[in-house]
Structures are given as C-alpha cells and as structure tokens.
Design a protein around this motif. Structure first.
Motif, PDB file in Angstrom:
ATOM      1  N   ILE A  58      -5.680 -15.145 -53.787  1.00  0.00           N
ATOM      2  CA  ILE A  58      -5.043 -16.359 -53.247  1.00  0.00           C
ATOM      3  C   ILE A  58      -3.557 -16.102 -52.999  1.00  0.00           C
ATOM      4  O   ILE A  58      -3.009 -16.502 -51.973  1.00  0.00           O
ATOM      5  CB  ILE A  58      -5.218 -17.556 -54.216  1.00  0.00           C
ATOM      6  CG1 ILE A  58      -6.695 -17.839 -54.464  1.00  0.00           C
ATOM      7  CG2 ILE A  58      -4.532 -18.795 -53.667  1.00  0.00           C
ATOM      8  CD1 ILE A  58      -6.950 -18.770 -55.664  1.00  0.00           C
ATOM      9  N   SER A  59      -2.919 -15.390 -53.950  1.00  0.00           N
ATOM     10  CA  SER A  59      -1.457 -15.242 -53.876  1.00  0.00           C
ATOM     11  C   SER A  59      -1.027 -14.481 -52.623  1.00  0.00           C
ATOM     12  O   SER A  59       0.078 -14.674 -52.135  1.00  0.00           O
ATOM     13  CB  SER A  59      -0.938 -14.519 -55.121  1.00  0.00           C
ATOM     14  OG  SER A  59      -1.279 -13.134 -55.083  1.00  0.00           O
ATOM     15  N   GLU A  60      -1.895 -13.612 -52.109  1.00  0.00           N
ATOM     16  CA  GLU A  60      -1.508 -12.797 -50.953  1.00  0.00           C
ATOM     17  C   GLU A  60      -1.969 -13.364 -49.608  1.00  0.00           C
ATOM     18  O   GLU A  60      -1.689 -12.776 -48.563  1.00  0.00           O
ATOM     19  CB  GLU A  60      -2.059 -11.373 -51.110  1.00  0.00           C
ATOM     20  CG  GLU A  60      -1.412 -10.621 -52.272  1.00  0.00           C
ATOM     21  CD  GLU A  60      -1.862  -9.165 -52.360  1.00  0.00           C
ATOM     22  OE1 GLU A  60      -1.160  -8.388 -53.020  1.00  0.00           O
ATOM     23  OE2 GLU A  60      -2.921  -8.822 -51.777  1.00  0.00           O
ATOM     24  N   GLY A  61      -2.708 -14.469 -49.654  1.00  0.00           N
ATOM     25  CA  GLY A  61      -3.082 -15.100 -48.389  1.00  0.00           C
ATOM     26  C   GLY A  61      -4.419 -14.677 -47.803  1.00  0.00           C
ATOM     27  O   GLY A  61      -4.743 -15.047 -46.683  1.00  0.00           O
ATOM     28  N   GLY A  68      -4.000 -22.355 -53.673  1.00  0.00           N
ATOM     29  CA  GLY A  68      -4.311 -22.247 -55.104  1.00  0.00           C
ATOM     30  C   GLY A  68      -5.802 -22.390 -55.298  1.00  0.00           C
ATOM     31  O   GLY A  68      -6.574 -22.317 -54.330  1.00  0.00           O
ATOM     32  N   PHE A  69      -6.216 -22.587 -56.553  1.00  0.00           N
ATOM     33  CA  PHE A  69      -7.628 -22.829 -56.819  1.00  0.00           C
ATOM     34  C   PHE A  69      -8.019 -24.180 -56.224  1.00  0.00           C
ATOM     35  O   PHE A  69      -7.228 -25.119 -56.210  1.00  0.00           O
ATOM     36  CB  PHE A  69      -7.893 -22.770 -58.327  1.00  0.00           C
ATOM     37  CG  PHE A  69      -7.851 -21.362 -58.870  1.00  0.00           C
ATOM     38  CD1 PHE A  69      -8.895 -20.482 -58.627  1.00  0.00           C
ATOM     39  CD2 PHE A  69      -6.755 -20.913 -59.607  1.00  0.00           C
ATOM     40  CE1 PHE A  69      -8.861 -19.181 -59.110  1.00  0.00           C
ATOM     41  CE2 PHE A  69      -6.708 -19.611 -60.097  1.00  0.00           C
ATOM     42  CZ  PHE A  69      -7.767 -18.741 -59.847  1.00  0.00           C
ATOM     43  N   MET A  70      -9.264 -24.251 -55.761  1.00  0.00           N
ATOM     44  CA  MET A  70      -9.712 -25.436 -55.035  1.00  0.00           C
ATOM     45  C   MET A  70      -9.688 -26.691 -55.895  1.00  0.00           C
ATOM     46  O   MET A  70     -10.131 -26.674 -57.044  1.00  0.00           O
ATOM     47  CB  MET A  70     -11.138 -25.221 -54.531  1.00  0.00           C
ATOM     48  CG  MET A  70     -11.240 -24.180 -53.433  1.00  0.00           C
ATOM     49  SD  MET A  70     -12.972 -23.969 -52.921  1.00  0.00           S
ATOM     50  CE  MET A  70     -12.731 -22.896 -51.493  1.00  0.00           C
ATOM     51  N   ARG A  71      -9.221 -27.781 -55.301  1.00  0.00           N
ATOM     52  CA  ARG A  71      -9.434 -29.110 -55.871  1.00  0.00           C
ATOM     53  C   ARG A  71     -10.810 -29.580 -55.378  1.00  0.00           C
ATOM     54  O   ARG A  71     -11.466 -28.902 -54.607  1.00  0.00           O
ATOM     55  CB  ARG A  71      -8.306 -30.047 -55.462  1.00  0.00           C
ATOM     56  CG  ARG A  71      -6.933 -29.595 -55.981  1.00  0.00           C
ATOM     57  CD  ARG A  71      -5.867 -30.680 -55.785  1.00  0.00           C
ATOM     58  NE  ARG A  71      -4.562 -30.247 -56.289  1.00  0.00           N
ATOM     59  CZ  ARG A  71      -3.664 -29.569 -55.569  1.00  0.00           C
ATOM     60  NH1 ARG A  71      -3.930 -29.245 -54.307  1.00  0.00           N
ATOM     61  NH2 ARG A  71      -2.501 -29.207 -56.101  1.00  0.00           N
ATOM     62  N   GLU A  72     -11.232 -30.763 -55.852  1.00  0.00           N
ATOM     63  CA  GLU A  72     -12.621 -31.157 -55.601  1.00  0.00           C
ATOM     64  C   GLU A  72     -12.963 -31.313 -54.111  1.00  0.00           C
ATOM     65  O   GLU A  72     -14.047 -30.932 -53.679  1.00  0.00           O
ATOM     66  CB  GLU A  72     -12.982 -32.442 -56.360  1.00  0.00           C
ATOM     67  CG  GLU A  72     -14.500 -32.665 -56.382  1.00  0.00           C
ATOM     68  CD  GLU A  72     -14.912 -33.900 -57.156  1.00  0.00           C
ATOM     69  OE1 GLU A  72     -14.158 -34.896 -57.145  1.00  0.00           O
ATOM     70  OE2 GLU A  72     -16.002 -33.880 -57.761  1.00  0.00           O
ATOM     71  N   PRO A  97     -16.797 -20.958 -53.003  1.00  0.00           N
ATOM     72  CA  PRO A  97     -15.892 -21.794 -53.801  1.00  0.00           C
ATOM     73  C   PRO A  97     -14.956 -20.876 -54.587  1.00  0.00           C
ATOM     74  O   PRO A  97     -15.430 -20.008 -55.328  1.00  0.00           O
ATOM     75  CB  PRO A  97     -16.834 -22.533 -54.762  1.00  0.00           C
ATOM     76  CG  PRO A  97     -18.225 -22.261 -54.300  1.00  0.00           C
ATOM     77  CD  PRO A  97     -18.179 -21.011 -53.477  1.00  0.00           C
ATOM     78  N   ILE A  98     -13.663 -21.024 -54.401  1.00  0.00           N
ATOM     79  CA  ILE A  98     -12.683 -20.223 -55.139  1.00  0.00           C
ATOM     80  C   ILE A  98     -12.076 -21.155 -56.179  1.00  0.00           C
ATOM     81  O   ILE A  98     -11.187 -21.963 -55.878  1.00  0.00           O
ATOM     82  CB  ILE A  98     -11.632 -19.617 -54.194  1.00  0.00           C
ATOM     83  CG1 ILE A  98     -12.354 -18.713 -53.178  1.00  0.00           C
ATOM     84  CG2 ILE A  98     -10.572 -18.841 -54.969  1.00  0.00           C
ATOM     85  CD1 ILE A  98     -11.446 -18.004 -52.189  1.00  0.00           C
ATOM     86  N   TRP A 167     -15.742 -27.494 -66.699  1.00  0.00           N
ATOM     87  CA  TRP A 167     -14.775 -28.185 -65.842  1.00  0.00           C
ATOM     88  C   TRP A 167     -14.147 -27.187 -64.889  1.00  0.00           C
ATOM     89  O   TRP A 167     -14.035 -25.999 -65.213  1.00  0.00           O
ATOM     90  CB  TRP A 167     -13.673 -28.836 -66.696  1.00  0.00           C
ATOM     91  CG  TRP A 167     -14.218 -29.798 -67.694  1.00  0.00           C
ATOM     92  CD1 TRP A 167     -14.494 -29.540 -69.007  1.00  0.00           C
ATOM     93  CD2 TRP A 167     -14.593 -31.150 -67.461  1.00  0.00           C
ATOM     94  NE1 TRP A 167     -15.026 -30.660 -69.610  1.00  0.00           N
ATOM     95  CE2 TRP A 167     -15.093 -31.663 -68.682  1.00  0.00           C
ATOM     96  CE3 TRP A 167     -14.558 -31.995 -66.343  1.00  0.00           C
ATOM     97  CZ2 TRP A 167     -15.554 -32.972 -68.808  1.00  0.00           C
ATOM     98  CZ3 TRP A 167     -15.011 -33.299 -66.478  1.00  0.00           C
ATOM     99  CH2 TRP A 167     -15.502 -33.782 -67.693  1.00  0.00           C
ATOM    100  N   LEU A 168     -13.730 -27.688 -63.740  1.00  0.00           N
ATOM    101  CA  LEU A 168     -12.952 -26.862 -62.816  1.00  0.00           C
ATOM    102  C   LEU A 168     -11.559 -27.466 -62.706  1.00  0.00           C
ATOM    103  O   LEU A 168     -11.396 -28.686 -62.806  1.00  0.00           O
ATOM    104  CB  LEU A 168     -13.617 -26.815 -61.437  1.00  0.00           C
ATOM    105  CG  LEU A 168     -15.018 -26.173 -61.407  1.00  0.00           C
ATOM    106  CD1 LEU A 168     -15.644 -26.317 -60.027  1.00  0.00           C
ATOM    107  CD2 LEU A 168     -14.954 -24.709 -61.834  1.00  0.00           C
ATOM    108  N   ILE A 169     -10.572 -26.590 -62.556  1.00  0.00           N
ATOM    109  CA  ILE A 169      -9.202 -27.073 -62.427  1.00  0.00           C
ATOM    110  C   ILE A 169      -8.601 -26.519 -61.133  1.00  0.00           C
ATOM    111  O   ILE A 169      -8.544 -25.308 -60.923  1.00  0.00           O
ATOM    112  CB  ILE A 169      -8.353 -26.714 -63.674  1.00  0.00           C
ATOM    113  CG1 ILE A 169      -6.939 -27.284 -63.548  1.00  0.00           C
ATOM    114  CG2 ILE A 169      -8.310 -25.211 -63.933  1.00  0.00           C
ATOM    115  CD1 ILE A 169      -6.147 -27.255 -64.865  1.00  0.00           C
TER     116      ILE A 169
END
Lengths: 427, 427
Positions: A58-61, A68-72, A97-98, A167-169
């Motif tokens: 994610i950090s490198e595009g 960032g990590f996916m929201r819902e 899903p990341i 849980w996912l954050i």
C-alpha cells in the motif's frame, strides 16, 4: 481479449494509469521523529509478516488509489464488485480485499481512539493508521467470495485468515520508514515510482510484465522473447520486459524467493534473456492462489508500476483444488475474467502460447498439435522431482546455470530434512 | 446512500431505465405455428418449475438486457463483478447468475446443434433457445460466489442447484407463448411493460417499490404510507406504491403465494393501504435468499419495470445461517452494497425506518430508542407462532381481515399435518 496497438495508448498509460498520481505513504524524513513520538502514545496493533507485506504494498502505491487498509465500504465493493468507484465516478479494479484483522482484545484496547500505531513483527513501530474504522471480519464470507470455495487447505486462508481476529480495521497509512527486509534482496524491490523511472531511463515505448513465482525455464524465456518480437513487429521500437517475481507469502512447496532470484540471475547471465531489455524486480505482494480473482490484482499492480502489456497464461494464480482431484479454477477463466474486468480496460492482454519440450528438436518450443506426440510437458511438480532426485531434465529445458541453483537448493533441503527427520521422505 | 430528488431524474427513469427498450421475447402470434414446428425438430431440454420461472422473467424484460440464459461471458461477469458491460461500454447491474443447467445426457443429445427446444414441466414446448453455448457448471464456485457460504441448507441451492446437471447452456430465448400459471393469480402477474402502462395511466410522477415475501403487517403499512408522505413533501404530486410480492420459488416455511395475495387484498380492502395510490402485482422471480447479492437483483428488476424509488430494509433477502446460530449476512450489508452497486446509480434508495409494536399507543409505530422498553418486536417467526397457535397478536399489529387469512391458512396446515403425520409437531 485483445491486443490493442498504437503508441498513444502506451504513452498515456506510462504517465498516468489511473488518472491520479502514484501515492507514496512514507513519511518524509524531516517528520519521522515527531510522528514516531506521536505514534508511541497511540493504542498499538501488532502486524504479522504478511500484514507488513501489505503495508509495503500500500505504501508504495501498488494498490493505488488505496491510502491504507480498506474500510468497510471499500471492502464490500472489493468483495462484491472486484472494483471501487471513486468519488468522481472512475471505476478502479480492486479484486482482493486488502485488510488488516484484529482480535477482540485489540478492539477493546483501541476503543474510540481515532489513530493506531502499527508494530512490525520484530517489535518496531512501522506505521500510523489514521481515522480508523473497525468492522466485522466475516471470514467465511470473505473466503467464499474471494476463492469461490471454502474447502480447507487454501494456503493464504490457513496462514493468514484462519488465525486472524474477528474484526477488520481500516484507515489511512502513514508509514514511518520505507519497508526493508535486509535479506540481501532489497535492491530488487523497486517501487512503482522507481520502476517507472527505470522505464523512462531506458526509453521504453512498451513495457510487458511477466508475473511468476517459479524458476524460469526455457519455455518461459521463449514466450518472453517471442512477445518482444511481436511488439517490435507491432511497431514498438524499444519494448522492455519487466520480469517480476512475486516476493511475498508463497505456499510451503514453492521455491523460496532467494533461490528464485539467484536462478533468475543465472538465466540473464547465461543470455537466455537479454539484460539490455529486461528489468528484474521483486513484486512484494503475498500470494492468494485465488485464480481469476487474483490475476486482476496481479495485472492492476503492474499497470500502476507502468506496464501496459500483461502476459497471461493458463490458470494464472491457480492451484489444485485443496480437497478434490481437479484444478480449483477452470484454466481459461483467469484470462476471460481479466479481459472483462472493470477498471482494466487500458490493459493490453497478451495471449499466452503453450510451450513444451520438443523431443525432436531437443529444445523448448511452442506446442504444435499436428505432432503432439513429439512434445513433453514438464510441470512444476515434475521439475521439482528432477531437481530433488538429482536427475537432469532433458537438454534445453533450462540453462545449466539456472538448473544448478535449483539442484543445490533441493540438495540442501534434503540434507536438512534428513538431519531433522531421518525417517520421513519429503513429498 | 442517498435520496436523490428532482423530477427530471424520475421522468427519464420512467421512460428508459437502461438506455434501451424493454425486451419482449414472446414470439408474435402469427409466427407461433411455424416456430413450434421448427422447435419440434430440435434437441430438447426439460425445464424444472424454477427454470420456467426464469424463462418467464427473461421473456418479459425484468432482466433486461439479457435476451436469454447467460452464456459463459455473462455468467463470469455476473459472478465476479455483479454487473455486465455492454458493447457500448454501459454497465448494467446483474448480480445473480441467470442460467440453465443440463446434464451429461442432455449435452450429448444436443451435440453441436445450434438451437434447442425447451419443454415445460408439464410437457409443453415453451421456448426455443437459439445459438446455444454449453459450458461447465462449477456448482461449488457458483454457490460460494453468490451466497458467500457453501454451508449445506441454502434453500435455492438444495432445491435448484444441487439436483441440477454439471453443464450450463446459454442462448437467446424465443418464447412460444406468454408464460401462464393458471392458478387464479395470472391477472396479478403484470409484465414490466404492463406496469409502466399502469403507472402512466395513473399519471405517476414517482413510483416506489416495496419487495416482500411475507404478509403485510401494520408496520410495513406505516412505512409505505410514510414514504408516500415524504415523497409528497419532496414535491412529487402523485407517488404510486408498487406493492410487489415475490411470486416464484420460496422456502418451505414461507407463507404460500395464494395466501399472501389474499392477505394483501384484505389489507387494501380494510383501507390500511390506499387502493387509489397502490398497485399490487406479482414479481415472478424465484427467491435465492442471497442477501446483498440478491437485493441488487430485486432493485434492478423493479427499475426495469419503471420504479424509481426502492425501499430497502434490514437484512434484505437474508435468512438465518443454515448451520450457525446467526444471521447469514450482516443486516446492514444489503443496504450498503445496494447503495454502491455498479449500474444502479439511477436508483433512489429509501432508508427503511424500524417499526415495532408500541405497547403504550397500542399500534405499530416507528421505534423510539428513548423509550425502547415500550416497544415489542414481532418477528416473522413470532407472527407465524401466533397464527399457528390461534393466539391473537396485540391489537393494531395487523388488520383483522388480513390476520384471519393467516389464521385460516395455519389451521388448514395443521389439520393437514395432523391427518398425515399424527405424531409429529410442525416446527
């Protein structure tokens, strides 16, 4: 579907694949001390090795436009539609899903804190996750919709999902330092930005990507060299090959990254691939083995890195069904799904010809159905058996330098196994 | 997501929801004799009751722009992306695979014939399927990607998919006669075209659809009447309610269609809903109970029929997990997925307020969390228990005429069960 020609396509694709600049989520050096101090005060989440690979990605595009990590909302779109709709209406492909999983204790500790510090597997503070959202991790649904099966024995599921929390954050990453592995291979880990620079430096007018997680044999090389020839025939002046082995999590019986990188080096040293027109770099993603769903991710990430041609073969990112005697996916579905995937319209998909060992010509060649009996198909399993038993494959299957790397690796593996478990044969 | 107002949206939506005319795949009367004669000579495939429901659905344009059962490209897009991309680039929502399964014997009999005759469950020739394509029916993958689980006990899976063959056959339908059920309810089965005519006749400037497969209680009625009020407040002059019970396959413990239709009639007779501004019609689709995946289909079909507002509630098209003690889907996912679904951008989604029995006011009312203890939630299961045991629900839960229909139905069921299986209690 189609090979779309025309250099106008390519130029726009090299500059700007998604209509937006590549993200770089690593905090500038000048802000690191203060950000670290800030992060120290936040609730913490411990990352697994694979979680850290995703932070890197994610950090490198690679997963642009994810910040960032996916929201819902992103998670649900990925799961149901394999793509995200941006605010301006643009459709971006996003088939995996990341996500970052946490357990009940983490959730409780975070409470209503807006930001969280992420701790790497070795205890270092590696990132801040901002404006977090916590939502349910329905593992069964995630697995079923990503893999099209819930059968036990899927490598990524067993390694990553089953042991993870419920849980996912989601949230936005601020990565405190560039992710490094210090395994002697970091110089191969070029970011999308660095790859684009390299393509520019070499004045590429076409970049064709080859995703792999196996040693390169002469059949692969034939295919890559033939692709270059075809691109030249199409009018491109300087097509560059991105030989792009996957560097993250792979299943236990795949050949490890360091061995593969050594083998790839030999293939270039031996002149099987031309170093002048080839860039070898590591794609830091973990492997899902999710077939048609994952091949979209593999292609999308390479577009973000500046590739505009993608070579797709039989059953990409596929594997055997974990509990039934058959391929998990229809071998043609990967190519078909990729050719129809929303958000990948700019991709030029190159059909993969089947190469096999021609016993008459004593070399790897494109399969000729009119003399099928002359051809020998050497599967990955078969290749590993050769290397393990010390038997040589037929002449011309792989360059000798590359082959020796594999033989040495399997020898080391056997002596290790013998010393550890004298009574058990490796499978 | 949003309630989008403005009558310009509505007018264009009433005329042409998908940028194309509604299909009508029923052969004109003048051609029936010759088409039937032609079909008699073709290889035949026997349809199940549910297959025939899909022929009905496709033939009337509910699944516009599908012209028949899905070929593989459409099937894969539906499964992976929940939408189809048309040749002109338009994205159309298509979340459920609408497919016809055949077995090995059928496949062999068809051979390389381009066209196939479809035989209804009662032996009549009902349709031609043109330019057929036969491809593999990977049931596990279809189930996992459609339901997000492969747990045993999913009603549609057990009734339709498990007993079906291992091949799918796609092609274009030419339906030989309009599909009729001769169950005394055909006059309720208005096609999308007929519904649009009806909306025009009533000079509707907004049509709000309510999908249901349960009896209407006063909580539903409150919601529908409140929606009408809100649409009037938004400036619409003549909002029409499409009360649109699902008429195809439902699971064994759902109330049968004829009983539901009688119950719905009583609700209008008793004045709980206003007949002047309500159209009651049957939606002939079978039910998947596939939650967020299916709610897209429910909404899309109603757009095709001219609706522009869709009321979506808690856990639409959901059910209990077949093997675990929990809801199969997150109750909020249906609404969220629907609000983000590609190809449904024109849909105005109306948030569903929660209604419950207000024990103080002795009527169904919108739930007021500030006095939660005054409210009684009466689930479908609870309602069925009341009706089955002959116990009256609280006053004001349902109009007496409607309630009597249910009581009568459960009485008839019990006497039937008693006479058939005297020792077994119904559950």
């Amino acid at each position: 579907m189609s090979v779309k020609g025309g250099s106008s396509v390519i130029k726009s694709s090299l500059i700007d694949p998604d209509g937006g600049a590549l993200v770089d989520l690593v905090v500038p050096e000048s802000e690191r001390v203060s950000k670290k101090a800030e992060a120290e005060l936040m609730p913490k989440v411990r990352l697994s090795k694979v979680d850290l690979e995703w932070v890197h990605i994610i950090s490198e595009g690679w997963a642009n436009p994810l910040r960032g990590f996916m929201r819902e909302d992103e998670y649900l779109q990925s799961l149901h539609f394999n793509c995200l709709k941006l605010k301006d209406g643009t459709i971006v492909n996003m088939s995996l899903p990341i996500v970052l999983a946490i357990d009940d204790k983490d959730k409780e500790a975070i409470g209503s804190a807006p930001d969280v510090g992420l701790i790497g597997p070795n205890g270092d503070l590696v990132s801040i996750l901002r404006s977090v959202q916590i939502y349910k991790h329905n593992k069964e649904e995630r697995i079923a919709r990503t893999w099209g099966t819930t059968a036990p024995g899927l490598p990524y599921v067993e390694e990553v999902i089953t042991p993870a929390g419920n849980w996912l954050i989601g949230g936005d990453l601020e990565v405190l330092e560039p992710i490094k592995y210090n395994d002697g291979l970091d110089h191969y880990r070029l970011s999308p930005r660095e790859l684009r620079k390299e393509f520019d430096k070499r004045q590429a007018d076409a970049v064709f990507a080859f995703q792999l997680r196996n040693p390169v044999h002469n059949g692969h090389a034939l295919l890559m060299n033939d692709t270059r020839k075809r691109l030249l025939e199409m009018g491109y002046k300087n097509p560059i090959l991105l030989l792009h082995p996957l560097g993250g999590f792979v299943k236990a019986d795949d050949v490890p990254l360091d061995v593969r990188m050594e083998q790839h080096s030999k293939v270039l040293e031996d002149g099987v691939l031309d170093p002048e027109t080839t860039i070898v770099a590591i794609f830091p993603s973990p492997m899902h083995y999710a077939g048609p769903t994952e091949v979209q991710w593999h292609a999308k990430a390479r577009i973000n890195a500046g590739a505009n041609f993608y070579i797709v073969g039989r059953d990409p990112a596929g594997m055997g069904h974990p509990t039934e005697k058959r391929d998990l996916y229809d071998p043609d579905h990967g190519k078909k799904v990729l050719s129809m995937a929303p958000g990948l319209e700019k991709l030029n998909i190159l059909p993969f010809k089947v190469a096999a060992y021609d016993t008459q010509e004593k070399k790897m060649a494109f399969f000729d159905p009119s003399r099928a009996k002359d051809f020998l198909f050497i599967s990955g399993t078969k290749m590993r058996t050769y290397a393990r038993t010390g038997e040589n494959p037929p002449d011309g299957f792989m360059c000798p330098g590359g082959w020796n790397v594999l033989v040495k690796y399997y020898e080391s593996l056997q002596s290790e196994e013998t010393s550890q478990q004298p009574a058990v044969l490796s499978t």
